[in-house]
Motif scaffolding. Sequence first.
Motif, PDB file in Angstrom:
ATOM      1  N   UNK A  51       0.816  -1.218   0.000  1.00 23.90           N
ATOM      2  CA  UNK A  51       0.000   0.000   0.000  1.00 23.90           C
ATOM      3  C   UNK A  51       0.846   1.263   0.000  1.00 23.90           C
ATOM      4  N   UNK A  52       2.173   1.127   0.096  1.00 27.53           N
ATOM      5  CA  UNK A  52       3.062   2.289   0.134  1.00 27.53           C
ATOM      6  C   UNK A  52       3.981   2.277  -1.074  1.00 27.53           C
ATOM      7  N   UNK A  53       4.098   3.428  -1.719  1.00 29.42           N
ATOM      8  CA  UNK A  53       5.098   3.634  -2.767  1.00 29.42           C
ATOM      9  C   UNK A  53       6.288   4.290  -2.077  1.00 29.42           C
ATOM     10  N   UNK A  54       7.499   3.780  -2.299  1.00 27.19           N
ATOM     11  CA  UNK A  54       8.654   4.372  -1.616  1.00 27.19           C
ATOM     12  C   UNK A  54       8.726   5.890  -1.805  1.00 27.19           C
ATOM     13  N   UNK A  55       8.957   6.575  -0.705  1.00 28.05           N
ATOM     14  CA  UNK A  55       9.126   8.024  -0.643  1.00 28.05           C
ATOM     15  C   UNK A  55       7.845   8.826  -0.908  1.00 28.05           C
ATOM     16  N   UNK A  56       6.693   8.196  -0.876  1.00 28.35           N
ATOM     17  CA  UNK A  56       5.422   8.907  -1.040  1.00 28.35           C
ATOM     18  C   UNK A  56       4.643   8.815   0.271  1.00 28.35           C
ATOM     19  N   UNK A  57       3.849   9.835   0.565  1.00 30.68           N
ATOM     20  CA  UNK A  57       3.110   9.908   1.822  1.00 30.68           C
ATOM     21  C   UNK A  57       1.656   9.448   1.710  1.00 30.68           C
ATOM     22  N   UNK A  58       1.200   9.186   0.493  1.00 29.51           N
ATOM     23  CA  UNK A  58      -0.171   8.716   0.278  1.00 29.51           C
ATOM     24  C   UNK A  58      -0.145   7.255  -0.158  1.00 29.51           C
ATOM     25  N   UNK A  59      -1.247   6.561   0.093  1.00 32.25           N
ATOM     26  CA  UNK A  59      -1.341   5.158  -0.304  1.00 32.25           C
ATOM     27  C   UNK A  59      -1.202   5.036  -1.821  1.00 32.25           C
ATOM     28  N   UNK A  60      -0.670   3.914  -2.266  1.00 29.65           N
ATOM     29  CA  UNK A  60      -0.465   3.707  -3.695  1.00 29.65           C
ATOM     30  C   UNK A  60      -1.778   3.764  -4.464  1.00 29.65           C
ATOM     31  N   UNK A  61      -2.881   3.366  -3.838  1.00 29.59           N
ATOM     32  CA  UNK A  61      -4.199   3.407  -4.477  1.00 29.59           C
ATOM     33  C   UNK A  61      -4.589   4.833  -4.867  1.00 29.59           C
TER      34      UNK A  61
END
Length: 164
Positions: A51-61
């Motif tokens: 559910x996490x993309x590296x270095x992003x603060x929002x869910x991958x969805x």
Amino acid sequence: MVPCPCCGGKLVVIGSRQRKVAGEDGQRRLLVIRRLRCSQCRKIHHELPDCIIPYKRYESECIEHVVSKSQEPSVAGAEDATLRRWKRWFREQAVYLLGCLASIAIRFHQNPAKKLSVPSQSAHHPFGHYVGDAPGWLARVVRPGSAVDSSGSLSSEVRFSEKK
């Protein structure tokens, strides 16, 4: 047991850390991320869920929805500038990510996707050959280093983010 992405050594759990991630409604959740150290190269890695993309603060969805449906209004609880940054990030990374997936396909004796003769109708269309177009395609795309299962087929596994 997943080997170290840098040297292939054995990873040992050394603790955990908290990570905040925001959903489509803007609500923040607190996740506990395992910290792992390689017994050979001694580098520290963090085990990230899909559910996490590296270095992003929002869910991958959330990010997937924004980059794949550029004409529809977004349901993400983020500001317009953030949505534009996600789209720009995806455009900038697309060639690199496609190259990684093609390289993995060649390594495991699968046919890489052919270049399209007509322009793609969506941002994620070129990735469909590798990861499909079902929900969760972005999480599968950003984890190409571990996107191959033991049978040699592309699949979604856990991606490790090296500590900087």
